[in-house]
Each structure stands twice: as structure tokens, then as C-alpha cells.
Design an enzyme around this catalytic site. Structure first.
Site, PDB file in Angstrom:
ATOM      1  N   ARG A 235       0.896  -1.034   0.015  1.00  0.00           N
ATOM      2  CA  ARG A 235      -0.001  -0.116  -0.026  1.00  0.00           C
ATOM      3  C   ARG A 235       1.082   1.259   0.131  1.00  0.00           C
ATOM      4  NH1 ARG A 235      -3.825  -2.888  -1.424  1.00  0.00           N
ATOM      5  NH2 ARG A 235      -5.580  -3.281   0.173  1.00  0.00           N
ATOM      6  N   GLU A 264      -2.884   8.123  -5.499  1.00  0.00           N
ATOM      7  CA  GLU A 264      -3.171   7.061  -6.636  1.00  0.00           C
ATOM      8  C   GLU A 264      -4.187   7.615  -7.463  1.00  0.00           C
ATOM      9  OE1 GLU A 264      -3.477   3.241  -5.549  1.00  0.00           O
ATOM     10  OE2 GLU A 264      -1.325   2.989  -4.863  1.00  0.00           O
ATOM     11  N   HIS A 282      -0.159   0.113  -9.329  1.00  0.00           N
ATOM     12  CA  HIS A 282      -0.644  -0.640  -8.390  1.00  0.00           C
ATOM     13  C   HIS A 282      -1.271  -2.024  -9.163  1.00  0.00           C
ATOM     14  CE1 HIS A 282      -2.381  -0.279  -4.075  1.00  0.00           C
ATOM     15  NE2 HIS A 282      -2.350  -1.553  -4.444  1.00  0.00           N
TER      16      HIS A 282
END
Length: 320
Positions: A235, A264, A282
Site C-alpha cells: 500500500r 493514486e 498498483h
């Protein structure tokens, strides 16, 4: 029964058993209109009338939960639930469930891919060669080096197995580490400070909580070995990205591999200008095998809850 489906890799045109099962259960499906993890404001109108929610990396806040009076279940497409307000869901009697372990091999693969890309400068050399240059650049080997794994759950264990295949020394820190497993698999279970000071590579595989946020701050990163490499496929929020930039520029850190960012999408931060920084969007869980497994289990979890069946993957058991 209205159900919201937001994971960016679980789209309406997906073929397979998960979508077939979901469509047989409900004909009223709403899909992510933005193609990215959704913010609080984006979720509010989408969740207002839903009874079920198959959730990606969306920000499911108390406000979202309070404004979804019909919602009965949030089924995470993935293992992490740090972006879900678990307490608010429990107060409203909303079950939260997840898909633990099903994407572990995919994420461990990417962690090692990022590590190898940095060690051998693969992205840089690929770019230069395609541009017609014949660059000579010296990388470094993984053989005999020490990897420190912070967070030793399913993904951490599989990363350790990959490291063993490269004849690396493996150190691990986790407050809940299984010491018997570590001993049986040749892994040194050590305190956090020891991992930080002795490892050539640090790979992060832990949940984002108040205790782990900014766990690699400026002071911690300054205490790492000169030339150490950090890999984060978990994360965003663990690493002080501004401090990391300064330490990479100074040469104290040898490289940084990121699949997760504090913001993000991250835009174009100064980090992206450095050749020893390798980034991906990601995408750790985005393999064919992992996305199919996450889809299957997230749909099963949702249907089990909405059908009154026992769900084995609840993270906030609701008192009936």
C-alpha cells in the site's frame, strides 16, 4: 437486487465463471464508470440504492456507508481492507469480507520483478537499446545478499521462497510471525531495527494501519545500509516519498521499486525522474490467475452474505 461492482479488472465484458454467477444472481449491476479506484464523492451516488458492493481499492468512508441505507455487504476484491471504515460498517450491520491469499503469488512475483529490474537496470537499458544506444552499465547480483521482509503473511512467505531460490539470506519482521514456520524454512525472525540496518533489500508486505503508516520515514531510511533498495507492492503510505527522493539523489539509497503510492494515480512526482526508481500502477494482483480467483471468491462471498449463508471470509462478524 442492485449491486455495485468497482474493481478496475472486473468489467462488464469479462467472461468467466464469476461474471456468469453474478449475472445469474442479479440483473441489476452497476459498474465503475471512471476506470480507477473511486473517491468518497464518486461513491456516494453509486452506492445509495445498492444492497451489495464488490469493491476495488475504493475509499469507502463512514459518509459513504451512512448514505447507503440498503447496503448489506461490502465484498472486497482483494485482501486489504484499509480503505474501508470497518467500524462504521459494523455499526450499520454491514458485513465486510475479503479474498485473503488468492493474489499472493502474483504480488510476490511482482516484488521480485521490481527487485530484478532495479538490480540489473532493465527498464533503463531497454529504453536505451531501443533508442539505438549500446549502453554499458554495471548492475548487481542478488546471490548471497540479504533481503528483509517486513510483514510476513501469505505474500511475505512467498517472497521469501523466491529469495531462497536466489540463494539470498532472508530476514523477516512481523509482530505476529510464526516462529516455527520461520525456523523450518531458514528465515531469521528479527526485530524491525535489525532488518532495517542489515538488509540489502527491504520488501514491504504489511497492512496499512495507524501503526504502519510512514513506517519508512526519513530517519528510518537514513539508518539503512548505503545502497539499500526498497520494494513496496503493498500500500502507499508506508514510505516518506519526499525523503526517499532526497536519499536516492544523494546515493544513500540504491533504488526504489513502487507498485503503490500515497496518492493514486501519483501524477509525475520528482521520484519519477530518477533512473533507479521503477514504478508500476498498483498492478501486483493483476495476473489472469489472480484476477479470476479474486473475482470468483468476491462474488461467492457477496452471494453467501446476501443469501443468508455462512461466509468464511468475514472481517467484521456481525452479531445477529
Amino acid at each position: 437486487m442492485k449491486i455495485l461492482v468497482t474493481p478496475t479488472s472486473f468489467k462488464p465484458d469479462n467472461k468467466g465463471s464469476a461474471m456468469e454467477l453474478l449475472r445469474s444472481f442479479s440483473s441489476d449491476l452497476i459498474f465503475n464508470p471512471y476506470g480507477k479506484p473511486l473517491s468518497e464523492d464518486e461513491l456516494l451516488p453509486l452506492t445509495a440504492e445498492c444492497e451489495g458492493f464488490i469493491a476495488g481499492l475504493d475509499f469507502i468512508t463512514k459518509k459513504v456507508i451512512d448514505n447507503a441505507p440498503k447496503l448489506k455487504v461490502i465484498s472486497r476484491y482483494g485482501a486489504g481492507v484499509d480503505r474501508v471504515d470497518i467500524n462504521a460498517a459494523k455499526e450499520k450491520g454491514i458485513v465486510v469480507c475479503n479474498t485473503p491469499g488468492v493474489n499472493a503469488n502474483a504480488v510476490a512475483d511482482l516484488a521480485f520483478a521490481l527487485l530484478l529490474c532495479i538490480a540489473r537496470k532493465i527498464p533503463l537499458l531497454d529504453k536505451k537499446t531501443k533508442e539505438g544506444e549500446w549502453t554499458r552499465s554495471t548492475g548487481f547480483e542478488l546471490f548471497g545478499k540479504t533481503i528483509g521482509i517486513i510483514g510476513f503473511g501469505a505474500i511475505g512467505k512467498l517472497t521469501a521462497k523466491r529469495a531462497a531460490g536466489f540463494s539470498m539470506r532472508v530476514m523477516a519482521y512481523d509482530p505476529l510471525i510464526n516462529l516455527e514456520y520461520a525456523k523450518a524454512n531458514g528465515i531469521e525472525a528479527v526485530p524491525f531495527d535489525e532488518v532495517i540496518k542489515k538488509a540489502d533489500f527491504i520488501s514491504l508486505h504489511l497492512p496499512l494501519t495507524d501503526d504502519t503508516k510512514n513506517i519508512l520515514n526519513a530517519d528510518v531510511m537514513k539508518s539503512m545500509k548505503k545502497g539499500a533498495v526498497i520494494i513496496n507492492t503493498a500500500r502507499g503510505g508506508f514510505i516518506d516519498e519526499n525523503a526517499a527522493y532526497e536519499l536516492l539523489e544523494s546515493g544513500h539509497l540504491g533504488g526504489l521499486g513502487l507498485d503503490a503510492f500515497e496518492t493514486e494515480p501519483p501524477g509525475s512526482p520528482p521520484l519519477f525522474k530518477l533512473d533507479n526508481v521503477v514504478v508500476t500502477p498498483h498492478t501486483g494482483a493483476h495476473t489472469k490467475e489472480a484476477t479470476e480467483a479474486m473475482a470468483d471468491l468476491s462474488v461467492k462471498n457477496l452471494i453467501d452474505v446476501l443469501s443468508g449463508k455462512n461466509c468464511l471470509n468475514m472481517v467484521n462478524p456481525i452479531d445477529k
